[in-house]
Design a protein around this motif. Structure first.
Motif, PDB file in Angstrom:
ATOM      1  N   PRO A   1      36.172  49.013  -8.244  1.00 38.28           N
ATOM      2  CA  PRO A   1      37.562  49.143  -7.788  1.00 38.28           C
ATOM      3  C   PRO A   1      37.840  48.105  -6.703  1.00 38.28           C
ATOM      4  N   PRO A   2      39.103  47.708  -6.535  1.00 40.87           N
ATOM      5  CA  PRO A   2      39.434  46.645  -5.578  1.00 40.87           C
ATOM      6  C   PRO A   2      38.866  46.856  -4.174  1.00 40.87           C
ATOM      7  N   ALA A   3      38.945  48.048  -3.642  1.00 38.77           N
ATOM      8  CA  ALA A   3      38.451  48.279  -2.281  1.00 38.77           C
ATOM      9  C   ALA A   3      36.956  47.994  -2.188  1.00 38.77           C
ATOM     10  N   GLN A   4      36.194  48.416  -3.169  1.00 40.52           N
ATOM     11  CA  GLN A   4      34.750  48.181  -3.145  1.00 40.52           C
ATOM     12  C   GLN A   4      34.424  46.713  -3.432  1.00 40.52           C
ATOM     13  N   ARG A   5      35.120  46.132  -4.421  1.00 38.13           N
ATOM     14  CA  ARG A   5      34.857  44.736  -4.796  1.00 38.13           C
ATOM     15  C   ARG A   5      35.179  43.793  -3.639  1.00 38.13           C
ATOM     16  N   LEU A   6      36.338  43.968  -3.029  1.00 37.30           N
ATOM     17  CA  LEU A   6      36.735  43.072  -1.946  1.00 37.30           C
ATOM     18  C   LEU A   6      35.897  43.320  -0.696  1.00 37.30           C
ATOM     19  N   GLY A   7      35.529  44.557  -0.465  1.00 38.79           N
ATOM     20  CA  GLY A   7      34.621  44.854   0.649  1.00 38.79           C
ATOM     21  C   GLY A   7      33.257  44.227   0.453  1.00 38.79           C
ATOM     22  N   LEU A   8      32.772  44.277  -0.788  1.00 39.07           N
ATOM     23  CA  LEU A   8      31.484  43.651  -1.108  1.00 39.07           C
ATOM     24  C   LEU A   8      31.543  42.151  -0.854  1.00 39.07           C
ATOM     25  N   TRP A   9      32.577  41.495  -1.397  1.00 41.19           N
ATOM     26  CA  TRP A   9      32.703  40.049  -1.217  1.00 41.19           C
ATOM     27  C   TRP A   9      32.851  39.681   0.254  1.00 41.19           C
ATOM     28  N   SER A  10      33.608  40.464   0.983  1.00 37.48           N
ATOM     29  CA  SER A  10      33.781  40.193   2.412  1.00 37.48           C
ATOM     30  C   SER A  10      32.429  40.275   3.131  1.00 37.48           C
ATOM     31  N   GLY A  11      31.637  41.270   2.787  1.00 39.19           N
ATOM     32  CA  GLY A  11      30.308  41.403   3.378  1.00 39.19           C
ATOM     33  C   GLY A  11      29.369  40.284   2.980  1.00 39.19           C
ATOM     34  N   VAL A  12      29.400  39.903   1.715  1.00 41.37           N
ATOM     35  CA  VAL A  12      28.532  38.829   1.221  1.00 41.37           C
ATOM     36  C   VAL A  12      28.912  37.507   1.890  1.00 41.37           C
ATOM     37  N   PHE A  13      30.204  37.191   1.878  1.00 39.46           N
ATOM     38  CA  PHE A  13      30.636  35.939   2.490  1.00 39.46           C
ATOM     39  C   PHE A  13      30.393  35.933   4.000  1.00 39.46           C
ATOM     40  N   GLY A  14      30.515  37.098   4.626  1.00 41.88           N
ATOM     41  CA  GLY A  14      30.258  37.192   6.058  1.00 41.88           C
ATOM     42  C   GLY A  14      28.826  36.819   6.413  1.00 41.88           C
ATOM     43  N   ARG A  15      27.924  37.003   5.476  1.00 41.23           N
ATOM     44  CA  ARG A  15      26.525  36.604   5.682  1.00 41.23           C
ATOM     45  C   ARG A  15      26.253  35.179   5.167  1.00 41.23           C
ATOM     46  N   PHE A  16      26.846  34.855   4.015  1.00 46.33           N
ATOM     47  CA  PHE A  16      26.544  33.577   3.365  1.00 46.33           C
ATOM     48  C   PHE A  16      27.226  32.389   4.041  1.00 46.33           C
ATOM     49  N   PHE A  17      28.481  32.532   4.422  1.00 49.88           N
ATOM     50  CA  PHE A  17      29.218  31.386   4.945  1.00 49.88           C
ATOM     51  C   PHE A  17      28.623  30.799   6.228  1.00 49.88           C
ATOM     52  N   PRO A  18      28.148  31.600   7.188  1.00 49.94           N
ATOM     53  CA  PRO A  18      27.478  30.978   8.346  1.00 49.94           C
ATOM     54  C   PRO A  18      26.217  30.208   7.944  1.00 49.94           C
ATOM     55  N   ILE A  19      25.529  30.692   6.919  1.00 53.05           N
ATOM     56  CA  ILE A  19      24.348  29.980   6.422  1.00 53.05           C
ATOM     57  C   ILE A  19      24.771  28.656   5.790  1.00 53.05           C
ATOM     58  N   VAL A  20      25.923  28.653   5.123  1.00 53.14           N
ATOM     59  CA  VAL A  20      26.429  27.415   4.524  1.00 53.14           C
ATOM     60  C   VAL A  20      26.725  26.389   5.613  1.00 53.14           C
ATOM     61  N   TRP A  21      27.333  26.828   6.724  1.00 51.63           N
ATOM     62  CA  TRP A  21      27.585  25.887   7.833  1.00 51.63           C
ATOM     63  C   TRP A  21      26.282  25.243   8.292  1.00 51.63           C
ATOM     64  N   LEU A  22      25.235  26.046   8.429  1.00 49.02           N
ATOM     65  CA  LEU A  22      23.931  25.523   8.840  1.00 49.02           C
ATOM     66  C   LEU A  22      23.390  24.555   7.781  1.00 49.02           C
ATOM     67  N   ALA A  23      23.501  24.941   6.516  1.00 48.61           N
ATOM     68  CA  ALA A  23      23.034  24.072   5.427  1.00 48.61           C
ATOM     69  C   ALA A  23      23.781  22.742   5.434  1.00 48.61           C
ATOM     70  N   ILE A  24      25.091  22.778   5.644  1.00 47.50           N
ATOM     71  CA  ILE A  24      25.882  21.545   5.691  1.00 47.50           C
ATOM     72  C   ILE A  24      25.401  20.658   6.835  1.00 47.50           C
ATOM     73  N   ALA A  25      25.175  21.249   7.991  1.00 49.04           N
ATOM     74  CA  ALA A  25      24.702  20.463   9.135  1.00 49.04           C
ATOM     75  C   ALA A  25      23.359  19.805   8.820  1.00 49.04           C
ATOM     76  N   VAL A  26      22.457  20.559   8.200  1.00 47.20           N
ATOM     77  CA  VAL A  26      21.133  20.025   7.856  1.00 47.20           C
ATOM     78  C   VAL A  26      21.264  18.928   6.802  1.00 47.20           C
TER      79      VAL A  26
END
Length: 151
Positions: free
Chosen positions: A37-62
């Motif tokens: 359902p939308p609430a679970q799907r969007l909550g999941l993506w928000s949680g995943v991106f909240g962890r992944f995107f800071p790692i991407v910033w680090l990867a880009i810098a490296v």
């Protein structure tokens, strides 16, 4: 072990994390999340991106730091043209990621906090489109690097 080997390892590790993470999200997580359902799907993506995107910033810098260090190591003028193409594509990819971070990612976070599922779905769709572009660019860049084109 030479400095070049350390730079190459750091560079490849950053690429693996970033491009591999996008591939996982697109081909594995997205299909698995679609039936939610939308609430679970969007909550999941928000949680995943909240962890992944800071790692991407680090990867880009490296990636950027190690890539330009390797270019400096051989000299910009002596580096194969393919290295310059990879650098240019990498900078475009970083720009696309920045557009995700400062645009639809913020909108997704706000929509999830406000439980505005329609707005969240729009933001997630924009993220998906830009991640798809970056995934294609990343795979093409890896292809260019592994083919060893020195044109």
């Amino acid at each position: 072990m030479k400095l070049h080997h350390i730079l190459l390892f750091a560079h490849l590790a950053g690429v693996i994390v970033w491009v591999g993470g996008m591939a996982f999200a697109h081909f594995c997580l997205r299909p698995a999340a679609l039936p939610l359902p939308p609430a679970q799907r969007l909550g999941l993506w928000s949680g995943v991106f909240g962890r992944f995107f800071p790692i991407v910033w680090l990867a880009i810098a490296v990636i950027v730091a190690s890539g330009f260090a390797m270019l400096l190591e051989v000299g910009f003028a002596q580096a194969p043209r393919s290295w310059h193409i990879m650098a240019a594509v990498g900078l475009v990819m970083a720009g696309i990621f920045a557009s995700i971070w400062f645009g639809p990612w913020r909108a997704l976070q706000q929509a999830v906090a406000a439980e505005s599922w329609a707005q969240g779905a729009q933001a997630l769709n924009l993220i998906r489109q830009r991640v798809t572009i970056n995934l294609v660019l990343g795979v093409l860049t890896v292809l260019l690097a592994t083919l060893g084109l020195a044109f």
